[in-house]
Design a protein around this motif. Sequence first.
Motif, mmCIF file in Angstrom:
data_model
loop_
_atom_site.group_PDB
_atom_site.id
_atom_site.type_symbol
_atom_site.label_atom_id
_atom_site.label_comp_id
_atom_site.label_asym_id
_atom_site.label_seq_id
_atom_site.Cartn_x
_atom_site.Cartn_y
_atom_site.Cartn_z
ATOM 1 N N THR A 22 0.847 -1.065 0.038
ATOM 2 C CA THR A 22 -0.126 0.276 0.076
ATOM 3 C C THR A 22 0.927 1.221 0.085
ATOM 4 O O THR A 22 0.511 2.151 -0.785
ATOM 5 N N LEU A 23 1.976 1.368 0.799
ATOM 6 C CA LEU A 23 2.694 2.435 0.954
ATOM 7 C C LEU A 23 3.350 2.325 -0.473
ATOM 8 O O LEU A 23 3.714 3.681 -1.203
ATOM 9 N N THR A 24 4.278 1.430 -0.904
ATOM 10 C CA THR A 24 4.384 1.459 -2.245
ATOM 11 C C THR A 24 3.740 2.183 -3.291
ATOM 12 O O THR A 24 4.165 2.920 -4.260
ATOM 13 N N ALA A 25 2.581 1.733 -3.339
ATOM 14 C CA ALA A 25 1.534 2.188 -4.424
ATOM 15 C C ALA A 25 1.385 3.529 -4.237
ATOM 16 O O ALA A 25 0.926 4.508 -5.058
ATOM 17 N N ILE A 30 2.013 9.710 -5.650
ATOM 18 C CA ILE A 30 2.805 10.672 -5.481
ATOM 19 C C ILE A 30 3.619 11.439 -6.570
ATOM 20 O O ILE A 30 3.591 12.381 -7.010
ATOM 21 N N THR A 31 4.347 10.437 -7.039
ATOM 22 C CA THR A 31 5.456 11.020 -7.996
ATOM 23 C C THR A 31 4.871 10.924 -9.371
ATOM 24 O O THR A 31 5.550 11.635 -10.282
ATOM 25 N N GLN A 32 3.823 10.431 -9.636
ATOM 26 C CA GLN A 32 2.886 10.640 -11.176
ATOM 27 C C GLN A 32 2.540 12.086 -11.167
ATOM 28 O O GLN A 32 2.068 12.727 -10.213
ATOM 29 N N PRO A 33 2.472 12.633 -12.370
ATOM 30 C CA PRO A 33 1.934 14.067 -12.626
ATOM 31 C C PRO A 33 0.407 13.858 -12.576
ATOM 32 O O PRO A 33 -0.040 12.918 -12.847
ATOM 33 N N LEU A 34 -0.046 15.031 -12.218
ATOM 34 C CA LEU A 34 -1.478 15.089 -11.768
ATOM 35 C C LEU A 34 -2.306 15.631 -12.884
ATOM 36 O O LEU A 34 -1.531 16.459 -13.731
ATOM 37 N N ALA A 35 -3.334 15.061 -13.319
ATOM 38 C CA ALA A 35 -4.187 15.713 -14.546
ATOM 39 C C ALA A 35 -5.003 17.025 -14.244
ATOM 40 O O ALA A 35 -5.348 17.053 -12.872
ATOM 41 N N PHE A 36 -4.823 18.186 -14.860
ATOM 42 C CA PHE A 36 -5.341 19.354 -14.326
ATOM 43 C C PHE A 36 -6.635 19.820 -15.379
ATOM 44 O O PHE A 36 -6.467 19.580 -16.551
ATOM 45 N N THR A 37 -7.767 19.875 -14.693
ATOM 46 C CA THR A 37 -8.832 20.257 -15.368
ATOM 47 C C THR A 37 -9.108 21.957 -14.931
ATOM 48 O O THR A 37 -9.408 22.057 -13.784
#
Length: 51
Positions: A22-25, A30-37
């Motif tokens: 769970t912590l690894t996921a 967190i390191t993946q870019p977030l989609a902005f709308t």
Amino acid sequence: MVLNAITLGYYLFLQQPSTTQTLTAAQENITQPLAFTNSAKYIPPIIGNKD
């Protein structure tokens, strides 16, 4: 009491926590870019006037 202090010191300072799946996921998310709308286009128009 001394044994309790030694045990507490061991768990606080010496033992490194193990990383769970769970912590690894969560760290990967967190390191993946977030989609902005842009939500400004969904704001309803102002009703009335400012007199």
